[in-house]
Design an enzyme around this catalytic site. Structure first.
Site: not given
Length: 1164
Positions: A785, A365
């Site tokens: 996350d 990400d």
């Protein structure tokens, strides 16, 4: 937020506020989250059921049942049940511990408190008790647990509510939600108690954290029905490639065991038919045995029991213990501890450690993973002058370490103390009254949608929809243009200490098509001005023609900023006539009230007024990367790990970050951007990209690259010369992932050095990972996350969660977690590589020692009438894998290293053997088996040959069954102990203690079992009193043991020496280089000491053969040390011994230049 996939199954949902009885008849899910697997009642049966799904556990249970049948068992039942119970108990304790922490996490989330309106009264209730239709009151900064909510009203004006979605996507910027006008005024509890509105809901809304004072919301989708849980994906049981290979090998070994049993059973039937019938008087068949065939049938099962140790159950216990040790090493690693957040690295699973040493693809990400999601106002261009570069005394650009103190903003009492800027000339321009600079910051303080909250006098808190806007408004604030407050019709700004209120006439909002935002304001003097900020590609073509010179200069600045990976915006303004604005405003009002094509009408009006603007300048914002991200990506790339970024951000943002973290570079041959909206467009763009890469490759193939193309590659595209990158948008990716195009997309992407997927959904992230797993057969790792990364984390072979301030959903779903992306380098190159190396060496040795142990029974069968008699006594068989050989191999499996951790980081190419699965595969397995069989042959036949004619010191015959058993067993323990000594590459005190301690334990137990005292206590169990003492007192026995050890070990030593000489591995060369450097440092210290004793000489003249000026000017020594070493591989025709000899021969000549020998070493 969008519609999630599970809406297809549930077409609509009817909810009535304040009506639990009505809503309960639809049997909606409860709001209780459950991620645990067991409870007290179900743990034992469910856990045992899961464990006996393991082939090995079922196999040993079957053997235990066989051992309970006296007609076929030659061994006591405890030889199998003790190890089996031990394995089941250890695994059950581990599973129970893991599930306990899941229960603990669930309880923590479920028992978070909320204010629920029940019977007209607000009550404190745990979130797990919230029901569909309940009205909930949220306070500022309160966490929202496991429920999708609909905003009814807010204490803020116009029913606005700002939401932070860090738990969902890792982004700390605010999202704005507004209550519908019908419910926006329902702020009183009595009004809410009477509210019985219904909801026919087809869209799923989700908020995670209310940031306004008192938003009121009814619960629409609870617990497992929430968007977060629906997008989390199904939890998959993850196995490593070594686990899968072990299961295959166990089946092969079982087949081998059956073959040995059949051979020995046939031998027993033939022997009983030809020879055994002659001895029926004193060797009668057992009761129930009436033929040689049936005797052979029983003998088959007896040998299955005896030879079962080729797959010892202790193997699985040892594997779990080693993995547990590796997990603790990760947890205890201080170099992966983040002191700022007080967050250590955590191995949340113990089953995937060695897979960390085999990763080929990383899916990451962006927001919160690669970046800190902290925007910093870095540079700006105002009226053709660039600010932000700090210059030293000579007028050169200062480096980061040479920067002076930041600009002092103490003149401004409203300045943000956290803001830093390094160029004082910009503040001087403000103080000197530069009109362009003033207008520049005035635009930044007015053209935005930021909300301001003043907690106390002068203490401002900005709430921005994006961190970019927050950074720009904060910059204007520190330079004296402080945005103070807003109403729907006004904006108040303190300009250099003077409060000025502007009338807000219109906001021309930002969207992905316009890529710009404008406001129209009226100053206190009555002047109407439009302020606009947006992307350079859009705004520069809307400027007045008189801006050409300024545009050219500003464009140069923009290119400079973009080259540094900064996010840029262009600022412009335009003065409007009162008459024109009135006419335009009336048309805007009519367009806003239009029932059809409203957006098109507004867009045309926006486009009309945003023309012929005057250029003010440009801003450059740094989206701060996490510390060490570019270096980590560079090192992982050198380790042949491909990194793909999958982000929900827009293309421009993702590409900027790609350049910042050095995934994308200006040296790349081309960056392909796929933005097609149809299947045909996407297919054509992918085809053109492949053709360009192939054309470039053909031109290079005329040279040395032709050899590379002819090597064993799964696809010609993988041999592409040059560096390429692929950027693809979410709508294009949706077409690329279709069944008829996914292979084309994968081939194109895998031929590129870097891949960035923008605007992707959580489901698409998982689909990309699954695509690579399906076709590439490579180990994948996903790191993120936020909750939007959970599906990707669960899909990948290994999931890593970034812990810290961005939420815990990714961490809860992950296999490993830590606080910063840079720790991924150490997790893979050190812990992962060591875990893979240790597990492979452990398995090779384990199969070797057990085949050496078990196959002796096979050879003995040909000399004992195939009677299923064992060579060793049953106590030795029981203790061999549990006591005598278990601890040394565990120590090697837990502590062994081939090179130190610093060398693992310096030489990324050391990681490649794991990716290629070189250290333990089917070939290595058969080599271990062959070595074990070779050892067993010598282990049996050397003592057998010696004992045939050997005599004791007193002249008596030496050969008897027990003496032979003691000799073979002692030889076996010594040989396997010497072998593990050869296999151990990193000696610790624990290794020494376990190896020598195991030998001492063997002799202690051996003499104890043949002692007189134990015979008196258990006369039926320990009959052979003094046999060990008498046997090992004979010199012939010790000579036999020594001969067996030498003959078994010497071929191994010779083979390894020749391999080291003729075909050394990179790890061998790295170790040798390290030894040479260490020796040179020692010699250099000795020479310096000798120099101090003699006459004083010039150190400069003595130590320099040739200066390093040219090297420094070339910049070659400025690169990472691993860049030169990563591609270093030994020449096959260069002997390690020859190199060593040359090194010794030139020590005298190179003594004055310590670096010279090391440089030559690197060319080996």
């Amino acid at each position: 937020m969008g519609v999630t996939e599970h809406c297809v199954a549930e077409e609509e949902r009817r909810v009535r506020a304040n009506a639990r009885e009505y809503n309960e008849k639809f049997q909606y899910a409860s709001n209780c989250i459950k991620t645990s697997k067991y409870n007290i009642v179900t743990f034992l049966p469910v856990n045992l059921f899961e464990q006996f799904q393991e082939v090995a556990n079922t196999y040993f249970l079957f053997l235990l049942i066989l051992q309970l049948i006296p007609q076929i068992s030659s061994l006591s039942w405890f030889t199998t049940i003790v190890p089996l119970v031990l394995v089941l108990t250890i695994t059950a304790v581990k599973d129970a511990t893991d599930d306990y922490f899941r229960h603990k996490s669930d309880n923590q989330v479920n028992n978070r408190q909320s204010q629920v309106l029940i019977s007209g009264v607000l009550r404190q209730e745990p979130w797990m008790n919230v029901r569909v239709g309940d009205i909930i009151k949220l306070e500022n900064n309160q966490f929202v647990a496991q429920a999708d909510l609909l905003l009814l009203s807010s204490s803020e004006p116009h029913g606005l509510c700002y939401i932070e979605t860090a738990e969902l996507d890792g982004e700390t910027n605010m999202k704005v939600r507004q209550a519908i006008p019908v419910t926006a005024e329902l702020g009183d509890t009595s009004q809410l108690a009477c509210f019985d509105g219904g909801l026919k809901q087809q869209l799923l809304l989700c908020c995670t954290e209310g940031r306004e004072r008192h938003p009121l919301m009814p619960s629409c989708f609870p617990g497992p029905d929430t968007k977060l849980m629906q997008n989390s994906g199904r939890t998959k049981f993850k196995r490593t490639s070594i686990d899968r290979l072990m299961n295959t090998l166990v089946l092969w070994i079982f087949g081998f065991l059956v073959c040995m049993g059949v051979i020995l059973a046939i031998g027993n039937a033939i022997w009983e038919h030809e020879v055994g019938v002659c001895f029926q008087i004193y060797l009668p068949w057992d009761e129930g045995v009436h033929s040689a065939f049936f005797s052979g049938f029983l003998s088959f099962w007896s040998y299955i029991i005896i030879l079962n140790t080729v797959v010892p159950i202790s193997l699985y216990v040892s594997v779990e213990v080693i993995r547990l040790g590796h997990s603790y090493f990760i947890n205890w690693d201080k170099k992966m501890y983040c002191a700022k957040r007080r967050t250590p690295a955590e191995a949340r699973t113990t089953t995937l450690n060695e897979e960390l040493g085999q990763v080929e693809y990383i899916f990451s990400d962006k927001t919160g993973t690669l970046t800190q999601n902290i925007m910093v106002f870095s540079k700006c261009s105002v009226n053709g002058h660039s600010y932000g570069d700090v210059q030293d005394m000579l007028g050169h650009k200062a480096e980061l370490g040479e920067r002076p103190e930041p600009v002092d903003f103490s003149f401004n009492p409203l300045a943000d103390p956290r803001f830093q800027f390094w160029d004082p000339s910009l503040l001087e321009a403000v103080k000197l009254g530069d009109l362009h600079v003033h207008e520049f910051f005035r635009l930044l303080s007015l053209c935005h949608t930021v909300m301001s909250e003043e907690k106390s006098e002068g203490e401002l808190l900005y709430k921005a929809q994006s961190p970019d806007e927050g950074a720009l408004v904060t910059a204007a604030r520190n330079f004296g243009f402080v945005f103070r407050s807003r109403t729907p019709k006004t904006i108040t700004v303190h300009e250099l200490g003077q409060a000025i209120t502007y009338q807000l006439l219109a906001i021309l909002d930002f969207n992905n098509i316009r890529k710009r935002m404008s406001v129209i304001v009226r100053s206190p003097e009555g002047r109407i001005r439009l302020y606009c900020k947006g992307a350079d590609t859009i705004l520069l073509e809307r400027l007045h023609h008189i801006n050409q010179d300024l545009t050219s200069t500003t464009t140069d600045h923009l290119n400079e900023y973009a080259g540094e990976g900064l996010r840029t915006l262009v600022l412009a303004y335009k003065d409007l006539e009162e008459s024109y604005y009135k006419d335009w405003s009336e048309r805007l009002h009519r367009a806003g009230s239009a029932s059809e094509a409203r957006e098109d009408h507004l867009a045309r009006l926006y486009d009309e007024v945003e023309h012929d603007m005057m250029l003010l300048g440009a801003t450059a914002i740094e989206d701060k990367l996490q510390q060490g991200v570019p270096e980590t990506i560079a090192i992982l790339t050198l380790a042949n790990i491909k990194i793909w970024v999958l982000t929900g951000d827009k293309q421009e943002t993702a590409v900027n970050i790609g350049y910042s973290c050095k995934m994308l570079t200006d040296d790349m041959a081309e960056v392909f951007v796929v933005t097609g909206h149809t299947v045909l467009e996407v297919r054509e763009e992918l085809r053109k990209a492949r053709e360009k890469m192939m054309d470039a490759s053909r031109s290079v193939c005329n040279g040395f690259y032709q050899e590379k193309l002819s090597s064993k590659l799964t696809s010609v595209l993988e041999a592409i010369a040059g560096e390429y990158a692929l950027v693809i948008n979410g709508h294009s990716l949706a077409h690329a992932l279709e069944a008829d195009m996914e292979v084309e997309f994968l081939e194109t992407a895998c031929a590129c050095k870097a891949v960035i997927c923008c605007r992707v959904t959580p489901l698409q992230k998982a689909q990309v990972v699954e695509l690579v797993k399906k076709y590439k057969k490579a180990v994948t790792l996903a790191i993120g996350d936020g909750a939007n990364d959970v599906s990707m984390i669960k899909t990948a072979h290994i999931g890593v969660g970034i812990s810290g301030q961005e939420g815990i959903q990714a961490v809860l779903a992950s296999d490993y977690s830590f606080s910063q992306f840079k720790f991924l380098q150490r997790l893979l190159l050190v812990h992962g590589r060591w875990s893979y190396l240790r597990m492979c060496k452990f398995l090779c040795y384990f199969f070797y020692k057990n085949f050496a142990f078990t196959m002796v029974h096979f050879w003995f069968g040909f000399f004992c009438g195939f009677s299923a008699q064992t060579v060793y006594d049953q106590y030795f068989i029981t203790l061999y894998n549990i006591v005598y050989t278990s601890l040394p191999v565990l120590a090697m499996g837990v502590f062994d290293q081939d090179v130190p951790e610093q060398r693992s980081m310096e030489y990324p190419k050391l990681y490649e053997p794991g990716q290629l699965n070189l250290l333990f595969n089917k070939r290595e397995f058969f080599i271990c088996i062959a070595q074990g069989i070779y050892t067993s042959i010598l282990m049996f036949f050397i003592p057998y040959g010696v004992f045939a004619d050997a005599t004791r010191d007193d002249g008596a015959q030496l050969a008897d069954y027990q003496s032979f058993a003691v000799t073979v067993a002692t030889s076996l323990v010594i040989v396997v102990s010497v072998q593990i000594g050869l296999d151990t590459g990193f000696w610790t005190a624990i290794n020494h203690f376990f190896i020598w301690g195991s030998l001492a334990a063997y002799f202690t137990i051996l003499f104890t079992m043949h002692s007189d005292s134990l015979f008196r206590m258990f006369p039926n169990q320990f009959r052979f009193v003094g046999n060990a003492q008498n046997t090992l007192a004979q010199p012939t026995v010790w000579l036999t043991i020594a001969l067996t050890t030498v003959v078994c070990i010497m071929p191994v030593v010779a083979f390894r020496f020749l391999k080291l000489d003729l075909k050394p591995e990179l790890s061998d060369t790295v170790r040798y280089t390290q030894l040479v450097r260490k020796k040179q440092k020692t010699q250099h210290r000795c020479m310096r000491h000798a120099g101090r004793v003699g006459s004083r000489r010039s150190g400069y003249a003595f130590s320099h053969q040739e200066g390093f000026g040219e090297l420094i000017m070339s910049g070659k020594n400025m690169r990472l040390s691993s860049l030169a070493l990563s591609s270093f591989a030994p020449r096959p025709n260069t002997s390690w011994i020859e190199t060593l000899r040359k090194k010794k021969g030139c020590e005298g000549s190179s003594a004055g230049s310590p670096s010279g020998a090391a440089d030559k070493t690197l060319k080996v």
